[in-house]
Design a protein around this motif. Sequence first.
Motif, PDB file in Angstrom:
ATOM      1  N   LEU A  11      -8.275  50.544  56.627  1.00 34.48           N
ATOM      2  CA  LEU A  11      -7.196  51.325  57.214  1.00 34.48           C
ATOM      3  C   LEU A  11      -5.835  50.933  56.624  1.00 34.48           C
ATOM      4  O   LEU A  11      -4.961  51.784  56.445  1.00 34.48           O
ATOM      5  N   ILE A  12      -5.675  49.675  56.294  1.00 30.73           N
ATOM      6  CA  ILE A  12      -4.421  49.210  55.667  1.00 30.73           C
ATOM      7  C   ILE A  12      -4.264  49.856  54.293  1.00 30.73           C
ATOM      8  O   ILE A  12      -3.188  50.351  53.952  1.00 30.73           O
ATOM      9  N   SER A  15      -3.335  53.513  54.778  1.00 27.85           N
ATOM     10  CA  SER A  15      -1.990  53.630  55.330  1.00 27.85           C
ATOM     11  C   SER A  15      -0.913  53.358  54.277  1.00 27.85           C
ATOM     12  O   SER A  15       0.034  54.126  54.130  1.00 27.85           O
ATOM     13  N   TYR A  18      -0.990  56.068  51.498  1.00 30.63           N
ATOM     14  CA  TYR A  18      -0.402  57.300  52.013  1.00 30.63           C
ATOM     15  C   TYR A  18       1.125  57.191  52.039  1.00 30.63           C
ATOM     16  O   TYR A  18       1.828  58.104  51.600  1.00 30.63           O
ATOM     17  N   THR A  19       1.621  56.068  52.525  1.00 24.46           N
ATOM     18  CA  THR A  19       3.070  55.869  52.595  1.00 24.46           C
ATOM     19  C   THR A  19       3.688  55.903  51.202  1.00 24.46           C
ATOM     20  O   THR A  19       4.727  56.531  50.988  1.00 24.46           O
ATOM     21  N   LYS A 104       3.458  42.971  58.005  1.00 24.31           N
ATOM     22  CA  LYS A 104       2.840  44.257  58.323  1.00 24.31           C
ATOM     23  C   LYS A 104       3.141  44.614  59.768  1.00 24.31           C
ATOM     24  O   LYS A 104       3.262  43.717  60.585  1.00 24.31           O
ATOM     25  N   PRO A 105       3.245  45.886  60.066  1.00 25.25           N
ATOM     26  CA  PRO A 105       3.118  47.033  59.165  1.00 25.25           C
ATOM     27  C   PRO A 105       4.368  47.194  58.295  1.00 25.25           C
ATOM     28  O   PRO A 105       5.480  46.858  58.708  1.00 25.25           O
TER      29      PRO A 105
END
Length: 120
Positions: A11-12, A15, A18-19, A104-105
């Motif tokens: 998931l990291i 994420s 995507y960012t 993080k995040p």
Amino acid sequence: MNILIVDDEPLIHVSIEYTIRTLGLPGLTVYNAANGREMLAKMQEAPVDLALVDIRMPGMNGLEAIQAAKPHWPDTDYYIMSGYSEFEYAKEAVRLQVAEYLLKPLPPEQLASVIRKVQE
């Protein structure tokens, strides 16, 4: 510019990638690795300009991976990512001359700033 995201949590990867893509910066290629050993293998396959490396991973942790990578790829900019602001980790990161210790995040503005620093 080639970016390698190293984290054992899928998931990291998704994420952060995507960012990075939503930042709209041209010429970025993003690779992923799930642990330190995979990081070293990916770096042999393609040159990496920026490595965003988690500390806590099974097997070879992020600090060990950076220590192993630096002699072979000294021009790569290494950034530690962690959900923990532990002093011992930060101290070791400084010893390894990591560019920065990121918690993080990672906010989009912080990722954009890191990418721009490396591009310059």
